[in-house]
Enzyme design. Sequence first.
Site, PDB file in Angstrom:
ATOM      1  N   ARG A 118      11.878   2.965  14.250  1.00  0.00           N
ATOM      2  CA  ARG A 118      11.976   3.876  12.714  1.00  0.00           C
ATOM      3  C   ARG A 118      11.934   3.209  11.653  1.00  0.00           C
ATOM      4  NH1 ARG A 118      16.168   6.466  15.478  1.00  0.00           N
ATOM      5  NH2 ARG A 118      15.521   7.996  16.862  1.00  0.00           N
ATOM      6  N   LYS A 139      -0.686   2.268   2.515  1.00  0.00           N
ATOM      7  CA  LYS A 139      -1.302   2.926   3.643  1.00  0.00           C
ATOM      8  C   LYS A 139      -1.384   2.223   4.876  1.00  0.00           C
ATOM      9  CE  LYS A 139      -4.571   6.228   1.438  1.00  0.00           C
ATOM     10  NZ  LYS A 139      -5.767   6.730   1.123  1.00  0.00           N
ATOM     11  N   GLU A 181     -14.987  -3.699  -3.248  1.00  0.00           N
ATOM     12  CA  GLU A 181     -13.719  -3.107  -3.979  1.00  0.00           C
ATOM     13  C   GLU A 181     -13.220  -3.460  -5.198  1.00  0.00           C
ATOM     14  OE1 GLU A 181     -12.795  -0.297  -1.832  1.00  0.00           O
ATOM     15  OE2 GLU A 181     -13.020  -0.771   0.137  1.00  0.00           O
ATOM     16  N   LYS A 222      -5.094  -0.840  -8.717  1.00  0.00           N
ATOM     17  CA  LYS A 222      -4.266  -0.241  -7.877  1.00  0.00           C
ATOM     18  C   LYS A 222      -2.984   0.109  -7.626  1.00  0.00           C
ATOM     19  CE  LYS A 222      -4.620   0.804  -3.070  1.00  0.00           C
ATOM     20  NZ  LYS A 222      -5.198   0.788  -1.682  1.00  0.00           N
ATOM     21  N   GLU A 232      -1.541  10.276  -2.282  1.00  0.00           N
ATOM     22  CA  GLU A 232      -2.939  10.891  -2.299  1.00  0.00           C
ATOM     23  C   GLU A 232      -3.109  12.468  -2.801  1.00  0.00           C
ATOM     24  OE1 GLU A 232      -5.857   8.667  -0.270  1.00  0.00           O
ATOM     25  OE2 GLU A 232      -7.070  10.529  -0.387  1.00  0.00           O
ATOM     26  N   ARG A 236      -4.711   9.119  -6.969  1.00  0.00           N
ATOM     27  CA  ARG A 236      -5.162   8.224  -5.773  1.00  0.00           C
ATOM     28  C   ARG A 236      -6.646   8.290  -5.077  1.00  0.00           C
ATOM     29  NH1 ARG A 236      -1.231   4.891  -1.414  1.00  0.00           N
ATOM     30  NH2 ARG A 236      -2.620   3.715  -0.637  1.00  0.00           N
ATOM     31  N   ASN A 240     -11.261   6.528  -3.851  1.00  0.00           N
ATOM     32  CA  ASN A 240     -12.216   6.756  -2.899  1.00  0.00           C
ATOM     33  C   ASN A 240     -13.578   6.668  -3.229  1.00  0.00           C
ATOM     34  OD1 ASN A 240     -10.368   7.291  -0.656  1.00  0.00           O
ATOM     35  ND2 ASN A 240      -9.994   9.293  -1.480  1.00  0.00           N
ATOM     36  N   HIS A 243     -16.695   6.002  -1.322  1.00  0.00           N
ATOM     37  CA  HIS A 243     -16.488   5.822   0.085  1.00  0.00           C
ATOM     38  C   HIS A 243     -16.864   7.310   1.117  1.00  0.00           C
ATOM     39  CE1 HIS A 243     -13.844   2.822  -0.921  1.00  0.00           C
ATOM     40  NE2 HIS A 243     -13.361   2.464  -0.027  1.00  0.00           N
ATOM     41  N   HIS A 247     -18.589   5.705   4.119  1.00  0.00           N
ATOM     42  CA  HIS A 247     -18.089   5.882   5.275  1.00  0.00           C
ATOM     43  C   HIS A 247     -19.139   6.291   6.128  1.00  0.00           C
ATOM     44  CE1 HIS A 247     -13.608   5.980   4.309  1.00  0.00           C
ATOM     45  NE2 HIS A 247     -13.988   4.959   4.519  1.00  0.00           N
ATOM     46  N   HIS A 260     -17.359  -2.724   5.820  1.00  0.00           N
ATOM     47  CA  HIS A 260     -16.832  -1.629   5.187  1.00  0.00           C
ATOM     48  C   HIS A 260     -17.242  -1.784   3.542  1.00  0.00           C
ATOM     49  CE1 HIS A 260     -14.258   1.266   3.600  1.00  0.00           C
ATOM     50  NE2 HIS A 260     -13.867   0.362   2.750  1.00  0.00           N
TER      51      HIS A 260
HETATM   52  N1  LIG Z   1      -4.496   0.458   3.927  1.00  0.00           N
HETATM   53  C1  LIG Z   1      -5.486   0.486   3.083  1.00  0.00           C
HETATM   54  O1  LIG Z   1      -5.145   0.992   1.934  1.00  0.00           O
HETATM   55  C2  LIG Z   1      -6.780   0.025   3.319  1.00  0.00           C
HETATM   56  C3  LIG Z   1      -8.048   0.152   2.236  1.00  0.00           C
HETATM   57  C4  LIG Z   1      -8.951  -0.521   2.442  1.00  0.00           C
HETATM   58  C5  LIG Z   1      -9.407  -0.693   3.953  1.00  0.00           C
HETATM   59  N2  LIG Z   1      -8.445  -0.694   4.596  1.00  0.00           N
HETATM   60  C6  LIG Z   1      -8.633  -1.245   6.111  1.00  0.00           C
HETATM   61  O2  LIG Z   1      -9.022  -2.695   6.022  1.00  0.00           O
HETATM   62  C7  LIG Z   1      -9.818  -3.272   7.208  1.00  0.00           C
HETATM   63  C8  LIG Z   1     -10.894  -4.075   6.602  1.00  0.00           C
HETATM   64  O3  LIG Z   1     -10.249  -5.166   6.022  1.00  0.00           O
HETATM   65  P1  LIG Z   1     -10.709  -6.465   5.982  1.00  0.00           P
HETATM   66  O4  LIG Z   1     -12.287  -6.325   5.112  1.00  0.00           O
HETATM   67  O5  LIG Z   1     -10.002  -7.485   5.383  1.00  0.00           O
HETATM   68  O6  LIG Z   1     -11.268  -6.689   7.164  1.00  0.00           O
HETATM   69  P2  LIG Z   1     -10.598  -7.631   8.642  1.00  0.00           P
HETATM   70  O7  LIG Z   1      -9.130  -7.654   8.617  1.00  0.00           O
HETATM   71  O8  LIG Z   1     -11.292  -7.014   9.746  1.00  0.00           O
HETATM   72  O9  LIG Z   1     -11.188  -9.182   8.425  1.00  0.00           O
HETATM   73  C9  LIG Z   1     -12.614  -9.358   8.512  1.00  0.00           C
HETATM   74  C10 LIG Z   1     -12.926 -10.586   9.502  1.00  0.00           C
HETATM   75  O10 LIG Z   1     -12.577 -11.670   8.952  1.00  0.00           O
HETATM   76  C11 LIG Z   1     -11.594 -12.493   9.451  1.00  0.00           C
HETATM   77  N3  LIG Z   1     -11.174 -12.977   8.537  1.00  0.00           N
HETATM   78  C12 LIG Z   1      -9.875 -12.778   7.911  1.00  0.00           C
HETATM   79  N4  LIG Z   1      -9.513 -13.431   6.991  1.00  0.00           N
HETATM   80  C13 LIG Z   1     -10.074 -14.577   7.417  1.00  0.00           C
HETATM   81  C14 LIG Z   1      -9.981 -15.841   6.610  1.00  0.00           C
HETATM   82  N5  LIG Z   1      -9.126 -16.280   5.524  1.00  0.00           N
HETATM   83  N6  LIG Z   1     -10.882 -16.865   7.271  1.00  0.00           N
HETATM   84  C15 LIG Z   1     -11.497 -16.587   8.232  1.00  0.00           C
HETATM   85  N7  LIG Z   1     -11.772 -15.349   8.673  1.00  0.00           N
HETATM   86  C16 LIG Z   1     -11.260 -14.344   8.478  1.00  0.00           C
HETATM   87  C17 LIG Z   1     -11.078 -11.377  10.530  1.00  0.00           C
HETATM   88  O11 LIG Z   1     -10.676 -11.982  11.743  1.00  0.00           O
HETATM   89  C18 LIG Z   1     -12.421 -10.471  10.606  1.00  0.00           C
HETATM   90  O12 LIG Z   1     -13.174 -10.783  11.650  1.00  0.00           O
HETATM   91  C19 LIG Z   1     -10.525  -1.583   7.520  1.00  0.00           C
HETATM   92  O13 LIG Z   1      -9.610  -1.582   8.951  1.00  0.00           O
HETATM   93  C20 LIG Z   1      -9.954  -0.944   6.831  1.00  0.00           C
HETATM   94  O14 LIG Z   1      -9.702   0.675   7.321  1.00  0.00           O
HETATM   95  C21 LIG Z   1      -7.302  -0.306   4.682  1.00  0.00           C
HETATM   96 ZN   LIG Z   2     -12.485   0.852   1.083  1.00  0.00          ZN
END
Ligand SMILES: NC(=O)c1ccc[n+]([C@@H]2O[C@H](COP(=O)([O-])OP(=O)(O)OC[C@H]3O[C@@H](n4cnc5c(N)ncnc54)[C@H](O)[C@@H]3O)[C@@H](O)[C@H]2O)c1
Ligand SMILES: [Zn+2]
Length: 363
Positions: A118, A139, A181, A222, A232, A236, A240, A243, A247, A260
């Site tokens: 939990r 999130k 972003e 942010k 949201e 918040r 988006n 997006h 998306h 993304h």
């Molecule tokens: N929680 C939120 O508010 C929020 C907001 C935006 C996006 N997201 C989520 O975030 C995710 C995307 O995040 P991301 O763009 O960081 O992608 P990711 O975590 O998939 O990383 C991108 C790629 O780079 C690699 N990588 C990461 N750091 C590295 C480093 N320092 N050196 C070498 N390789 C590295 C990873 O293994 C992956 O293959 C999505 O799942 C999305 O839904 C969440």
């Molecule tokens: Zn985003």
Amino acid sequence: MRVPVATTSHQYEVVLGHNFLAEAVKTFDDKLQKADKLIVFTDANVWAAQGEYFKGHFPYDFEVFVLPGGEACKTFEQYNAAQTFLLEQKCSRKSFIFAFGGGAVGDLTGFVAATYMRGVPFIQIPTTILAHDSAVGGKTAINHPLGKNMIGAFYQPEGVIYDTLFIESLPEREVRSGTAEVIKHAMISSASWLQQLMGAESVIHFSTTELAQQLKAGIEVKAKIVSEDETEQSVRKYLNLGHTYGHAIEAAAGYGKVAHGEAVMIGLVYCLLLSERYGKLDRDFTTAFLHFAVKNGYPFEAVNDYSFEQLTTYLLKDKKAEYGVLQFVLLEEIGKPFVRPIELAECKEIDAEFRQLLAEVLG
Ligand SMILES: NC(=O)c1ccc[n+]([C@@H]2O[C@H](COP(=O)([O-])OP(=O)(O)OC[C@H]3O[C@@H](n4cnc5c(N)ncnc54)[C@H](O)[C@@H]3O)[C@@H](O)[C@H]2O)c1
Ligand SMILES: [Zn+2]
């Protein structure tokens, strides 16, 4: 550098620096002293690129759980494996989890932390540019075969440690993705900041100091928004921007083909076109912004791979769509976002304008 985040449910800090992991972890000493066990969740790519540094500088003993790289870690299967690992390690509610990776590792870890017994405390150690966004705000989610981020929780971390040294091994495509972003944060908050970005020689090859400043500015936007609206209900939603259409492109391509943030950049231009109708922005600005995005290597050709009809299915799947009417974040002017319902028929008109503008600019 520090940025405080004060949400209704929780207050914490983002600490930013370069090559300062040991020092940064120690700033959370009061919390970590009480922990019976420290666990690090990471993914295979991050661990291969940065594991040695991490092991050499993390100041305490820890156990590590290595997930598959990127989005592949946000599955029910990995969620289950992670919970099993915590149980096998005999973790209690006093254990502490670190999410060492990009947004994917952060989202999975946050959801595991929110639900293990939990709720156990966790700290984000982001390694991507995009994670300046995802690591802040609480999130957390995993994906369902029927939709991305469909299973999750709002669960804030105890803190965020952002060491820009980790960004050095990030592939250029991921730098480009995450920077979208940052650009989005500028667009919803400050015309002068956006102007500075649009005037830069490149937004993909910032110096360490510049990068830290951009990330800090993004985190501040942010943090301000989530402190006003954690779950949201109102402001918040502005996060988006870009997006909804983005998306749809990301999903139509099949997750991973268009990153993304690359898709978000495409969505930002779409929103500018829509904003011309409802705000004070004009075509000259949209065109200048598109040139800026193309110059920095964002893959706009991707739009031509899908018809509007193909995108429609995904547009209507948006969490915010109701009865064929979409909720778009638009800009009155740069720094002044608002939300407006837009009917699918109008989305189609804008889509046609978009394709025409792309043909003119891309040639
Ligand atoms: N929680 C939120 O508010 C929020 C907001 C935006 C996006 N997201 C989520 O975030 C995710 C995307 O995040 P991301 O763009 O960081 O992608 P990711 O975590 O998939 O990383 C991108 C790629 O780079 C690699 N990588 C990461 N750091 C590295 C480093 N320092 N050196 C070498 N390789 C590295 C990873 O293994 C992956 O293959 C999505 O799942 C999305 O839904 C969440
Ligand atoms: Zn985003």
